[in-house]
Design a protein around this motif. Structure first.
Motif, PDB file in Angstrom:
ATOM      1  N   ASN A   1      74.733  20.307   0.610  1.00 41.61           N
ATOM      2  CA  ASN A   1      73.303  20.022   0.691  1.00 41.61           C
ATOM      3  C   ASN A   1      72.984  19.111   1.870  1.00 41.61           C
ATOM      4  O   ASN A   1      72.019  19.336   2.612  1.00 41.61           O
ATOM      5  CB  ASN A   1      72.826  19.379  -0.611  1.00 41.61           C
TER       6      ASN A   1
ATOM      7  N   THR B   1      72.749  18.669  -5.704  1.00 45.30           N
ATOM      8  CA  THR B   1      72.007  17.972  -4.647  1.00 45.30           C
ATOM      9  C   THR B   1      72.787  16.831  -4.028  1.00 45.30           C
ATOM     10  O   THR B   1      72.711  16.588  -2.823  1.00 45.30           O
ATOM     11  CB  THR B   1      70.688  17.418  -5.198  1.00 45.30           C
TER      12      THR B   1
ATOM     13  N   THR C   1      66.486  25.810   1.439  1.00 42.68           N
ATOM     14  CA  THR C   1      66.914  25.592   0.064  1.00 42.68           C
ATOM     15  C   THR C   1      68.421  25.810  -0.039  1.00 42.68           C
ATOM     16  O   THR C   1      69.014  26.498   0.798  1.00 42.68           O
ATOM     17  CB  THR C   1      66.210  26.552  -0.917  1.00 42.68           C
TER      18      THR C   1
ATOM     19  N   ILE D   1      67.876  12.799   0.303  1.00 37.34           N
ATOM     20  CA  ILE D   1      68.418  13.566  -0.822  1.00 37.34           C
ATOM     21  C   ILE D   1      68.409  12.717  -2.090  1.00 37.34           C
ATOM     22  O   ILE D   1      68.084  13.202  -3.178  1.00 37.34           O
ATOM     23  CB  ILE D   1      69.849  14.041  -0.505  1.00 37.34           C
TER      24      ILE D   1
ATOM     25  N   SER E   1      66.110  20.577 -13.789  1.00 35.21           N
ATOM     26  CA  SER E   1      67.262  19.694 -13.786  1.00 35.21           C
ATOM     27  C   SER E   1      67.883  19.619 -15.178  1.00 35.21           C
ATOM     28  O   SER E   1      69.116  19.652 -15.330  1.00 35.21           O
ATOM     29  CB  SER E   1      66.852  18.289 -13.322  1.00 35.21           C
TER      30      SER E   1
ATOM     31  N   GLN F   1      64.984  12.628  -3.591  1.00 32.54           N
ATOM     32  CA  GLN F   1      64.725  13.892  -4.286  1.00 32.54           C
ATOM     33  C   GLN F   1      65.453  13.923  -5.626  1.00 32.54           C
ATOM     34  O   GLN F   1      64.910  14.403  -6.636  1.00 32.54           O
ATOM     35  CB  GLN F   1      65.148  15.072  -3.413  1.00 32.54           C
ATOM     36  N   PHE F   2      66.671  13.438  -5.620  1.00 36.40           N
ATOM     37  CA  PHE F   2      67.480  13.405  -6.849  1.00 36.40           C
ATOM     38  C   PHE F   2      66.784  12.579  -7.927  1.00 36.40           C
ATOM     39  O   PHE F   2      66.708  12.984  -9.094  1.00 36.40           O
ATOM     40  CB  PHE F   2      68.860  12.821  -6.526  1.00 36.40           C
TER      41      PHE F   2
ATOM     42  N   ASN G   1      73.738  12.526  -4.206  1.00 40.04           N
ATOM     43  CA  ASN G   1      72.909  11.322  -4.118  1.00 40.04           C
ATOM     44  C   ASN G   1      73.658  10.292  -3.279  1.00 40.04           C
ATOM     45  O   ASN G   1      74.724  10.579  -2.736  1.00 40.04           O
ATOM     46  CB  ASN G   1      72.548  10.788  -5.511  1.00 40.04           C
TER      47      ASN G   1
ATOM     48  N   HIS H   1      70.680  19.677   5.383  1.00 37.50           N
ATOM     49  CA  HIS H   1      69.715  18.710   5.917  1.00 37.50           C
ATOM     50  C   HIS H   1      70.040  18.343   7.360  1.00 37.50           C
ATOM     51  O   HIS H   1      69.141  18.230   8.201  1.00 37.50           O
ATOM     52  CB  HIS H   1      69.715  17.440   5.058  1.00 37.50           C
TER      53      HIS H   1
ATOM     54  N   GLY I   1      77.455  17.542  -3.368  1.00 35.45           N
ATOM     55  CA  GLY I   1      76.257  17.401  -2.548  1.00 35.45           C
ATOM     56  C   GLY I   1      76.521  17.526  -1.059  1.00 35.45           C
ATOM     57  O   GLY I   1      75.577  17.480  -0.262  1.00 35.45           O
TER      58      GLY I   1
ATOM     59  N   SER J   1      76.648  25.005  -3.069  1.00 37.53           N
ATOM     60  CA  SER J   1      77.311  23.880  -3.727  1.00 37.53           C
ATOM     61  C   SER J   1      78.697  24.251  -4.234  1.00 37.53           C
ATOM     62  O   SER J   1      79.520  23.371  -4.478  1.00 37.53           O
ATOM     63  CB  SER J   1      76.447  23.370  -4.887  1.00 37.53           C
TER      64      SER J   1
END
Length: 249
Positions: free
Chosen positions: A89, A201, A122, A167, A180, A170-171, A203, A93, A86, A77
């Motif tokens: 991240n 992460t 991860t 994502i 968090s 998950q957020f 969003n 994915h 993000g 990040s």
């Protein structure tokens, strides 16, 4: 199997030139001839560096119930653009969606599950890790599928919104988690301009809606992130299996 811990192993690099050895025609050199291990550790180890700079720790464990691998890339990040938190991240994915050799959606994870294992990835502030474990008989197939994600990923534009949506879910689910809350507290206590204070992460707002309003091409920037950060000289690979060291190489 502690694949995530194994992925943090960094090999010592000597200043020697590549010696005339090869693995299936690929030049490599031996690293760290005397790897230090516990007296009670019966496993065998070997460290090699390929010509492309990829460093590999190979572990023979004759008692292993499963085989596996973990690949760590020196990016996280911290490399997000300030206006698109993000992005690293969503890049992770996107890589996992498939490769040109195995184009079926999520063929990588499905192969592991069919062969008695699992796969995961991860992202932290400083590194991305891709790992899997699988039945001993399927290690070769697992390694081939893992490597193809980085050699020729599909990286289709249509997958961006799908992965950003995943994502975002998950957020939402992790927003109230203890981890968090700890991250939010840590971010509040340091310089607000430091990359660590960003949204690790991401969003839908940071990855889709916000950039769209600014006419920012997130897909192109994400692909550029992959090209510039997912380089073999920035990667470390750990492989563990029951085969002899020569076969594992």
């Amino acid at each position: 199997m502690a694949l995530k811990l194994l992925s943090l192993v960094y090999l010592l690099v000597s200043g020697e030139r590549f010696v005339p050895q090869n693995i299936d025609g690929v030049p490599y050199r031996q690293l760290a001839k005397g790897i230090v291990k516990s007296p009670g550790d019966a496993r065998e180890y070997a460290g090699v560096e390929l010509e492309n700079g990829l460093q590999v720790l190979i572990i023979l464990d004759s008692r292993a119930k499963k085989s596996g691998a973990a690949l760590t890339v020196s990016t996280g990040s911290r490399d997000d653009p300030s206006k698109i938190p993000g992005m690293a991240n969503v890049c992770r994915h996107m890589i996992g969606r498939g490769s040109e050799r195995y184009p079926e959606p999520y063929a990588y994870t499905q192969f592991m599950e069919i062969n008695g294992g699992s796969a995961s990835s991860t992202l932290t502030y400083g590194q991305a890790t891709f790992s899997f474990e699988v039945g001993n008989w399927a290690l070769g197939g697992g390694l081939d599928r893992l490597s193809q994600l980085f050699i020729k990923p599909i990286f289709g534009k249509e997958g961006l919104i799908q992965e950003a949506s995943a994502i975002n879910l998950q957020f939402i689910n992790r927003k109230s988690s203890l981890l968090s809350q700890f991250s939010q507290a840590a971010s509040a206590s340091i310089n607000s301009t430091h990359p660590f204070t960003g949204l690790l992460t991401g969003n839908l707002e940071t990855l889709i809606s916000g950039p769209k309003k600014r006419r920012c091409d997130v897909y192109s920037l994400t692909k550029y992130h992959y090209i510039t950060h997912y380089s073999s000289n920035l990667m470390k690979l750990v492989v563990i299996g029951r085969q002899d060291i020569g076969t594992l190489k």
